[in-house]
Write an enzyme that holds these catalytic residues in place. Structure first.
Site, PDB file in Angstrom:
ATOM      1  CD  GLU A 420      -3.038  -1.268   2.037  1.00  0.00           C
ATOM      2  OE1 GLU A 420      -2.737  -1.101   3.220  1.00  0.00           O
ATOM      3  OE2 GLU A 420      -4.185  -1.505   1.654  1.00  0.00           O
ATOM      4  CD  GLU A 496      -3.740  -7.218   3.089  1.00  0.00           C
ATOM      5  OE1 GLU A 496      -4.751  -6.694   3.572  1.00  0.00           O
ATOM      6  OE2 GLU A 496      -2.630  -6.655   3.050  1.00  0.00           O
TER       7      GLU A 496
HETATM    8  C1  GAL Z   1      -5.115  -3.905   4.124  1.00  0.00           C
HETATM    9  C2  GAL Z   1      -3.720  -3.727   4.625  1.00  0.00           C
HETATM   10  C3  GAL Z   1      -3.455  -4.481   5.882  1.00  0.00           C
HETATM   11  C4  GAL Z   1      -4.570  -4.282   6.851  1.00  0.00           C
HETATM   12  C5  GAL Z   1      -5.846  -4.726   6.237  1.00  0.00           C
HETATM   13  C6  GAL Z   1      -7.042  -4.502   7.116  1.00  0.00           C
HETATM   14  O1  GAL Z   1      -5.486  -2.829   3.370  1.00  0.00           O
HETATM   15  O2  GAL Z   1      -2.788  -4.099   3.680  1.00  0.00           O
HETATM   16  O3  GAL Z   1      -2.253  -4.052   6.417  1.00  0.00           O
HETATM   17  O4  GAL Z   1      -4.679  -2.926   7.150  1.00  0.00           O
HETATM   18  O5  GAL Z   1      -6.094  -3.986   5.082  1.00  0.00           O
HETATM   19  O6  GAL Z   1      -6.942  -5.079   8.337  1.00  0.00           O
END
Ligand code: GAL
Length: 980
Positions: A420, A496
């Site tokens: 990010e 993620e």
């Molecule tokens: C993503 C980020 C993570 C964490 C997650 C939400 O955007 O990469 O570090 O913030 O969202 O828990």
């Protein structure tokens, strides 16, 4: 290509070293992590002296003098974070910087920790060069040895070394380190986690004999067509490499090709080797494997892989990111035991010992650079350091420190530029450097939708529908046709997904189905491995876990830091149990007519290993009790293969009047490094007979009016005015009454950036947490007592008309509920069922249905039909922030009993969700931390016909349409049977 050295930072302002954009000064060039060499080492961890200043203003470095009197200073454990040892406080933010965004400047309020450590150099410490090694310091350190300054560095989760040999003295030496919490480096470290300053990884003195290894690069490829491995070790200075098991002895720089067993995460074959230069012997652990992106797929050793991964932050509830070897091993054993095969080291390179364990135990690793500038998104990415060439040396330094340190781990299959950071030329410069230095590994980065610098198309939190389009390679095109064509040809990973915050994540099975259907979808990494709740105690000694805001932070993001599959103390949450089931590498499916399978289809879903390591026990169960057991003979199927395996004939003497199931399991046949023989890998249940027809219900008692405004029906006594049941089998009860409220989960509450998913706020707006009950009629209709009510929130015309029809056969009471929603319901319902209160001494529960853990409609893969028993207290799932939890799914019947065996049995038609707790949903909703929940004198039951799904809306997509609980007419029944 732009080289690291060519970038000279442009210094526009005369700022102190901790605010300039350089990565530091005085450090040795980075090299490979090479533990276990025969050169002398002196670990410098232990109890140090410590002084905290509220600002970085002091130029006074007199504390670095060896003779400085630090006797009035505090003691500090190193490695460690001072904010977790009583000095200052931790702070949590997700994306916002906790200081004004004015790069590279930081505020005057800049907690600064002066550290001193006096150590005796062993008498036999060899003379000559020595490296003073720091594994990780947050965020900027200035270092002196025996009063002489060595330099300073930034880059918190990266190693730094100084040449210190000439400064060492026989006997007492004094190391002094000044650590600033904030520095220019903080702008590059805006990861979603606690800000935890300190010297948090090992500090060590390493003797560097003449001719010692400065750097070594192991190139160990595997050719799946020939079965041969090719080894070349580059070393500075040159030396010789021996691999006894392969009979290899070769000069560095020379390559040799021999037959080998390849390394994979499923078969982590390592060969012990040794690198010897004129000054040092270094053990190497070599794994032969080749990673490529080819035909649009990510392949290892010629085969596409499926990532069943998690994002792992380094976290310990007491020690923060100072994680010991025990914690690393524990994490990996838990991962392996839960079928996880991949780790993204979100969002920084972990302690290198962790990667060595990944090599040994077998995990695919995406190694991510210590880089995130997410906070700049709040200003439209203006002044983003990754797109400002003044910062490029710092970015390259970070890339270089990661790649050089970790390049010899076979487990590392991709480099990740960071997380990010938006887009920018600095990222491209990093990528170009990484490609040149290590062409053997594909590059990952999620933040650039154009994938300009990456070899895989990576996304976070894409919903199922979009993943499906991507799987079909029919996703929305990028505006630039060339980039689009390139991206459409790349393999896809979800770096993620499935936000594991609080209760959830929901929808895992549906993602897995997509990954298994579309070859382009090569799996993903659940966000995230562990809740970062910090261990705390109440005044009376009750343990709980703190989250953002609990330390008085000015800006913080609350419990968004608690979004893991493990609770902070590393106890698996229901989310991990669910994930284990969803990603199980062996699948069992029924073959044959419904309810009478003659065989089970067994599929090996692994990518490399056959099934020879597994055994396959079965059991035949009636009403949840095993009647017969045995072992299936499953052939050692190759990866991807299936076989139909005949089931034995159902046991002749099995009871005929109950629900019959086959349960088939895959377990480790022998001990593995990560679990013992018998450890369960996968399971399936197959209905063995058609469901028995429910026994007919014949009411035989009629309601009788009592003298004291009560009505009696069989074992039940009702309030004649309200029609509410007040006694059952002689014991007082409260209710049952219609209930649609649940204490919103984090996923119900939803994220601000997912406005369409925010059920919790919508439920409160409607008023589902403050429903009013009105009795419209209490009438005797033949054998039945019929109670008509209207249940509705204030201020709207929404509501439910509810008809309760009570009957009895003398011994039991049966309640039939018919619910008709009124009005135009704008949101799904949290739950639909009845709530009742029972005597607090009904503390033990036995049930037949899904278990043993909690399950909701879209988190139910791991619920196994059986007979389970747990105390009411153990039915609770202790989410760090209390919220709806603990429902058991598919319950046929449940019994609540007192120690003397008396109690109540509740049968459901159809099967129901059973929840029991010692507090109400309102109390659960009001609680902020676990100690806020105080047991009352009642056991509160929710008997639910339906529940709304869980989804992943706390960050990602909400509940899939098929798991939404829309307001619609419903009918369901319970039979209450006092146990005497
Ligand atoms: C993503 C980020 C993570 C964490 C997650 C939400 O955007 O990469 O570090 O913030 O969202 O828990």
């Amino acid at each position: 290509m732009v080289t690291y050295e060519e970038h000279v930072p442009l210094s526009e302002e005369d700022v102190p070293y901790y605010e300039d954009v350089t990565p530091g000064s005085g450090c040795l060039p980075p090299g490979a992590w090479l533990p276990g060499s025969d050169a002398a080492r002196l670990p410098l961890g232990g109890t140090w002296r410590f002084r905290l200043s509220p600002t970085a203003a002091s130029e006074d470095a007199s504390f670095a003098r060896p003779e400085y009197d630090d006797s009035a200073w505090e003691e500090l454990r190193v490695p460690g974070h001072w904010v977790l040892q009583g000095h200052g406080a931790p702070a949590y933010t997700n994306t916002g910087y906790p200081f004004p965004v004015d790069p590279p400047r930081v505020p005057d309020e800049n907690p600064t920790g002066d550290h001193r450590y006096a150590f005796d150099l062993p008498a036999d410490w060899p003379a000559g060069s020595a490296a003073l090694h720091f594994g990780g310091v947050e965020s900027c350190a200035r270092v002196w040895l025996n009063g002489s300054e060595l330099g300073h560095f930034k880059g918190s989760r990266l190693p730094h070394e100084f040449e210190a040999g000439s400064l060492l003295r026989p006997g007492r030496n004094v190391l002094a380190v000044r650590v600033h919490q904030w520095s220019s480096g903080s702008y590059l470290e805006d990861q979603d986690q606690w800000w935890l300053p300190g010297v948090f990884r090992e500090v060590e003195l390493r003797h560097r004999p003449e001719g010692a290894v400065r750097d070594a690069f192991v190139h160990a490829e595997y050719d799946h067509r020939t079965g041969q491995g090719t080894l070349r070790v580059d070393s500075d200075p040159a030396g010789r490499v021996t691999v006894p098991e392969l009979g290899l002895e070769l000069a560095t720089g020379e390559s040799a090709t021999v037959p080998v067993e390849p390394w994979t995460a499923e078969t982590p074959r390592l060969y012990d080797a040794e690198l010897a230069t004129s000054g040092e012997r270094v053990p190497l652990r070599i794994g032969f494997r080749t990673v490529v992106v080819e035909d649009g797929l990510l392949k290892v050793n010629g085969r596409p892989i499926l990532l069943r991964g998690v994002n792992r932050h380094e976290f310990d509830p007491a020690h923060g990111r100072a994680v010991g070897a025990d914690v690393m091993r524990r994490d990996l054993l838990l991962m392996k035991q839960h079928n996880i095969n991949a780790v993204r080291t979100s969002h920084y390179p972990p302690d290198p010992a962790f990667l060595a364990l990944c090599d040994e135990l077998g995990l695919w690793v995406v190694d991510e650079c210590d880089l995130e500038t997410h906070g700049f998104a709040q200003q439209g990415w203006r002044a983003n350091p990754v797109d400002d060439e003044r910062w490029t040396p710092a970015l390259l330094d970070r890339a270089r420190r990661m790649v050089e340190r970790d390049k010899n781990h076979p487990s590392v299959i991709m480099w990740s530029l960071g997380n990010e950071c938006g887009t920018g030329r600095g990222l491209s410069t990093m990528a170009a450097w990484m490609r040149e230095r290590d062409p053997s590994r594909p590059l990952h980065y999620e933040g650039d939708p154009g994938c300009a610098d990456t070899d895989v198309y990576s996304r976070m939190y894409a919903d199922h529908a979009e993943v499906e389009r991507i799987g079909r390679r029919t996703e929305e095109p990028l505006p630039d046709g060339t980039l689009d064509a390139r991206r459409r040809g790349l393999p896809f990973v979800l770096c993620e997904y499935a936000h594991a915050m609080g209760n959830g994540p929901g929808g895992l099975s549906e993602y897995q189905r997509l990954f298994e259907t579309y070859e382009r979808c090569q799996g993903g990494f659940v966000w995230e491995w562990i809740d970062h709740g910090l261990r705390q105690y109440t005044a009376d000694g009750v343990r709980y876990h703190a989250y953002g805001g609990d330390f008085g932070e000015e800006v913080h993001d609350g419990n968004f830091v608690c979004d893991g599959l493990l609770f902070p103390e590393r106890v698996p949450s229901p989310g991990l149990i669910e994930y284990k089931k969803v990603i199980e590498p062996v699948r069992f499916e029924a073959v044959g007519p419904d309810g009478a399978p003659g065989a089970v289809r067994v599929t090996n879903l692994q990518d490399f290993a056959d099934l020879s390591a597994l055994a396959f026990p079965w059991s035949y169960e009636v009403e949840g009790l095993p009647v017969a057991e045995g072992t299936l003979a499953v052939p050692p199927l190759l990866p991807g293969e299936s076989a139909e395996v005949k089931l034995p004939a159902p046991p002749e003497d099995a009871p005929r009047d109950g629900e019959a199931l086959w349960t088939v399991r895959a377990v480790l046949a022998e001990d593995a490094v990560w679990a013992e023989a018998g450890h369960e890998i996968a399971w399936g249940q197959l209905p063995a007979a058609p469901l028995p027809v429910p026994r007919p219900w014949t009411p035989s008692a009629a309601p009788r009016r009592g003298t004291d405004r009560t009505l009696t029906l069989g074992p039940g006594v009702f309030d004649a005015t309200t029609g509410v049941l007040s006694r059952l089998g002689g014991s007082p009860v409260t209710g049952p009454r219609l209930d649609v409220w649940r204490a919103p989960t984090d996923n119900d509450e939803g994220a601000p950036w997912q406005p369409g998913q925010r059920c919790g706020p919508e439920w409160r707006r409607i008023g589902l947490h403050r429903m009013r009950h009105r009795t419209d009629a209490v009438t005797a209709e033949g054998d039945a007592l019929v109670v008509r009510t209207r249940v509705a929130p204030a201020a709207t015309s929404l509501g439910f008309a509810v008809v309760h029809r009570w009957t009895s056969d003398g011994a039991a009471l049966r309640l039939e509920v018919a619910v008709t929603p009124q009005g135009d319901w704008p949101a799904p319902l949290p739950r639909l069922g009845v709530r009742m209160g029972l005597d607090g001494d009904l503390g033990a529960v036995r049930w037949f249905g899904g278990g043993p853990g909690e399950a909701y409609p879209d988190t139910s893969a791991a619920a196994r039909v059986g007979r389970w028993s747990l105390p009411v207290d153990a039915l609770q799932t202790p989410y760090v922030r209390p919220q709806e939890n603990g429902a058991r799914i598919g319950v046929r019947w449940a019994e609540l009993t007192r120690p003397d065996g008396t109690g109540l049995r509740i049968e459901g038609e159809p099967h129901y969700f059973f929840t029991a707790r010692r507090w109400t949903s309102e109390e659960l909703d009001a609680a902020r931390h676990t100690p806020d929940l105080v047991a009352g004198d009642r056991v509160w039951l929710n008997l639910d016909h339906a529940q709304h799904g869980i989804g992943s809306g706390s960050c990602g997509p909400g509940v899939l349409p098929k798991y939404r609980l829309e307001a619609a007419p419903a009918a369901f029944a319970f039979t209450f049977r006092p146990l005497e």
